[in-house]
Design a protein around this motif. Structure first.
Motif, PDB file in Angstrom:
ATOM      1  N   ALA A   1       0.831  -1.198   0.000  1.00  0.00           N
ATOM      2  CA  ALA A   1       0.000   0.000   0.000  1.00  0.00           C
ATOM      3  C   ALA A   1       0.870   1.255   0.000  1.00  0.00           C
ATOM      4  O   ALA A   1       2.036   1.207   0.366  1.00  0.00           O
ATOM      5  N   SER A   2       0.287   2.351  -0.427  1.00  0.00           N
ATOM      6  CA  SER A   2       0.998   3.628  -0.414  1.00  0.00           C
ATOM      7  C   SER A   2       1.389   3.980   1.006  1.00  0.00           C
ATOM      8  O   SER A   2       0.623   3.764   1.939  1.00  0.00           O
ATOM      9  N   GLY A   3       2.585   4.514   1.134  1.00  0.00           N
ATOM     10  CA  GLY A   3       3.016   5.013   2.440  1.00  0.00           C
ATOM     11  C   GLY A   3       3.497   3.946   3.404  1.00  0.00           C
ATOM     12  O   GLY A   3       3.660   4.209   4.589  1.00  0.00           O
ATOM     13  N   THR A   4       3.740   2.734   2.894  1.00  0.00           N
ATOM     14  CA  THR A   4       4.249   1.695   3.803  1.00  0.00           C
ATOM     15  C   THR A   4       5.770   1.728   3.895  1.00  0.00           C
ATOM     16  O   THR A   4       6.374   0.890   4.559  1.00  0.00           O
ATOM     17  N   GLY A   5       6.406   2.670   3.185  1.00  0.00           N
ATOM     18  CA  GLY A   5       7.859   2.824   3.303  1.00  0.00           C
ATOM     19  C   GLY A   5       8.655   2.088   2.252  1.00  0.00           C
ATOM     20  O   GLY A   5       9.834   1.801   2.447  1.00  0.00           O
ATOM     21  N   ARG A   6       8.043   1.795   1.114  1.00  0.00           N
ATOM     22  CA  ARG A   6       8.761   1.056   0.061  1.00  0.00           C
ATOM     23  C   ARG A   6       9.932   1.860  -0.488  1.00  0.00           C
ATOM     24  O   ARG A   6      11.060   1.375  -0.593  1.00  0.00           O
TER      25      ARG A   6
ATOM     26  N   THR B   1      11.482   4.422   0.783  1.00  0.00           N
ATOM     27  CA  THR B   1      12.512   4.631   1.804  1.00  0.00           C
ATOM     28  C   THR B   1      13.344   3.362   1.984  1.00  0.00           C
ATOM     29  O   THR B   1      14.573   3.423   2.109  1.00  0.00           O
TER      30      THR B   1
ATOM     31  N   HIS C   1      12.261  10.948  -4.102  1.00  0.00           N
ATOM     32  CA  HIS C   1      11.308  10.974  -3.008  1.00  0.00           C
ATOM     33  C   HIS C   1      10.032  11.722  -3.250  1.00  0.00           C
ATOM     34  O   HIS C   1       9.254  11.924  -2.334  1.00  0.00           O
TER      35      HIS C   1
ATOM     36  N   LYS D   1       7.598   0.146   8.146  1.00  0.00           N
ATOM     37  CA  LYS D   1       7.572   1.135   9.231  1.00  0.00           C
ATOM     38  C   LYS D   1       7.338   0.471  10.588  1.00  0.00           C
ATOM     39  O   LYS D   1       6.486   0.899  11.377  1.00  0.00           O
TER      40      LYS D   1
ATOM     41  N   ASP E   1       8.801   0.449  13.201  1.00  0.00           N
ATOM     42  CA  ASP E   1       9.042   1.208  14.435  1.00  0.00           C
ATOM     43  C   ASP E   1       7.792   1.930  14.916  1.00  0.00           C
ATOM     44  O   ASP E   1       7.793   2.506  16.002  1.00  0.00           O
TER      45      ASP E   1
ATOM     46  N   ILE F   1      10.609  -4.036   9.045  1.00  0.00           N
ATOM     47  CA  ILE F   1      11.464  -3.105   8.306  1.00  0.00           C
ATOM     48  C   ILE F   1      11.442  -1.715   8.922  1.00  0.00           C
ATOM     49  O   ILE F   1      10.371  -1.180   9.221  1.00  0.00           O
ATOM     50  N   VAL F   2      12.622  -1.176   9.091  1.00  0.00           N
ATOM     51  CA  VAL F   2      12.729   0.244   9.392  1.00  0.00           C
ATOM     52  C   VAL F   2      13.680   0.822   8.354  1.00  0.00           C
ATOM     53  O   VAL F   2      14.753   0.274   8.131  1.00  0.00           O
ATOM     54  N   GLY F   3      13.242   1.860   7.702  1.00  0.00           N
ATOM     55  CA  GLY F   3      14.092   2.486   6.696  1.00  0.00           C
ATOM     56  C   GLY F   3      14.358   3.924   7.066  1.00  0.00           C
ATOM     57  O   GLY F   3      13.569   4.545   7.781  1.00  0.00           O
TER      58      GLY F   3
ATOM     59  N   ARG G   1      16.390   6.661  12.472  1.00  0.00           N
ATOM     60  CA  ARG G   1      15.272   7.599  12.547  1.00  0.00           C
ATOM     61  C   ARG G   1      15.300   8.201  13.946  1.00  0.00           C
ATOM     62  O   ARG G   1      15.355   7.474  14.933  1.00  0.00           O
TER      63      ARG G   1
ATOM     64  N   TYR H   1      13.767  10.382  16.983  1.00  0.00           N
ATOM     65  CA  TYR H   1      12.518  10.833  17.590  1.00  0.00           C
ATOM     66  C   TYR H   1      12.854  11.583  18.862  1.00  0.00           C
ATOM     67  O   TYR H   1      13.952  11.425  19.402  1.00  0.00           O
TER      68      TYR H   1
END
Ligand SMILES: Nc1nc2c(ncn2[C@@H]2O[C@H](COP(=O)(O)OP(=O)(O)O)[C@@H](O)[C@H]2O)c(=O)[nH]1
Ligand SMILES: [Mg+2]
Length: 389
Positions: free
Chosen positions: A20-25, A27, A40, A166, A168, A222-224, A239, A241
């Motif tokens: 899906a869109s925004g799942t971090g592909r 990145t 990007h 994503k 995290d 996955i964390v990108g 990342r 925070y």
């Protein structure tokens, strides 16, 4: 030896990312390659729509190839990344499913056609996709219907590895629970994902252990990140925070390293082998056998839609035309082979003749030598006598 060869020639590998869109592909891809391979700007939106606004989003899947140097020894991988447009929002999912599966099949068709050519094209590039990473949204739940359907539909054509994008955004507990639910769904719906196959009896201990470990991590968290952050004096991809830092390469934070090393080192060859020996072979058999339309287990069938009036659906028509072309090529090839063997026969005959002549000549030569030899001393004597006088 092999490593040296690889370093010189470069290994070719093709990875597709899907979800899906925004799942971090995007990145993830840039993190994997350690450079901005995919721009990007959101690749899910405008660039993938055809300029003309016909209301129908026509999905464009464009592969990008990058050369990666994997280690100090110079092992190189020519990695082709295929990003697919995201779905799950407003886009008609059926259309993107169809686009993705026909992209996969097109690469098989290309090689099928290339194989049947009489004269091979030395510049032909094999663009078959060796693995598809399917990004599941970090909801903390199991799979959505959409995830199940897509993975089921594509797994006969490509090695599918599910990952949680994503990761995290989930707490460790939520992540563990989500992994468990997803695996349960995969088993329940019998989705044939790539599960790091091993054989306790056949494989050596290390392989079994390694594969079992990787299987245990599925779906990979996955964390990108495209940012480099300084942590304890080390500069790492992370990342940041307000409450802390998530390090991409830290196995306690994500499974990024595990999936990276599986894809680019330990399982690269296996994924390619399965693509060639199993997935492609199946496709080829399906395509070349008459019963192709009946054989499809519903997967793929719906994407093309069978035609109501009993005429052949586009897939069967394509199959038939490929078969005809193949037959024609085979006949031409046979003819050429005949000509070749005729020429070969003629060459052989000529060679025999030549050999015969050669030996005749040799005989003649030696006869002449024999006839000449006794007279030679006399000539020399005469000459020396002549010189002395
Ligand atoms: N928390 C978190 N956010 C991420 C991660 N990867 C990407 N993002 C963010 O999620 C958004 C969508 O990422 P993108 O890579 O464009 O997703 P795509 O639409 O699947 O290509 C961006 O704002 C990213 O910064 C991740 O691992 N963790
Ligand atoms: Mg993207």
């Amino acid at each position: 030896m092999r490593r040296k060869k690889n370093a010189k020639k470069g290994i070719q590998f093709c990875l597709m990312v899907c979800g899906a869109s925004g799942t971090g592909r995007t990145t993830f891809v840039n993190t994997l390659c350690q450079k901005t391979v995919l721009p990007h700007i959101d690749s899910d939106a405008p660039p993938y729509l055809d300029g003309e606004n016909t209301g129908e989003p026509s999905v464009k899947i464009k592969p990008v190839t990058v050369e990666l140097e994997l280690d100090e020894e110079g092992t190189r991988v020519s990695l082709t990344i295929v990003d697919t447009p995201g779905f799950g929002d407003s886009i008609d999912n059926e259309a993107s499913f169809g686009e993705i599966s026909s992209y996969l099949e097109r690469q098989y068709d290309d090689i099928l056609a290339a194989e049947s050519r009489i004269k091979r094209n030395p510049r032909f590039r094999d663009n078959r996709v060796h693995v598809l990473l399917y990004f599941v949204q970090p909801t903390g739940h199991g799979l959505r219907e959409l995830d199940i359907e897509l993975m089921r539909r594509l797994s006969p054509r490509v090695n599918v590895i599910p990952v949680i994008g994503k990761a995290d955004s989930l707490t460790p507990l939520e992540l563990a629970e989500s992994k468990k639910l997803i695996i349960e769904d995969i088993e329940h719906y019998r989705i044939p994902v790539y599960n790091f196959p091993y054989d306790i009896e056949e494989d050596d201990e290390d392989t079994v252990e390694e594969n079992a470990e990787l299987r245990g991590l599925m779906p990979f968290a996955i964390v990108g990140s495209e940012d480099i952050v300084e942590v304890d004096g080390r500069r790492v991809r992370a990342r940041q925070y307000p409450w802390g830092t998530v390090e991409v390469d830290n196995p306690r934070h994500s499974d990024f390293l595990a999936i990276r090393s599986a894809l680019l080192h330990s399982h690269l060859a296996d994924l390619k082998e399965i693509t060639q020996a199993f997935l492609y072979e199946n496709y080829r058999t399906e395509k070349l056998s008459k019963s192709v339309s009946n054989a499809a287990d519903g997967s793929g069938g719906a994407a093309y839609g069978s035609v109501e009036d009993g005429s052949l659906d586009p897939q069967s028509l394509a199959t038939q035309s490929v078969r005809l072309k193949e037959e024609q090529l085979r006949r031409e090839e046979e003819k050429l082979r005949e000509i070749e063997s005729k020429v070969q026969r003629e060459i052989n005959e000529k060679r025999q003749e030549l050999l015969a002549r050669e030996s005749q000549l040799k005989e003649l030569e030696s006869r002449m030598m024999r006839e000449q030899t006794p007279s030679q001393p006399t000539v020399e004597e005469d000459e020396s006598e002549a010189g002395a006088s």
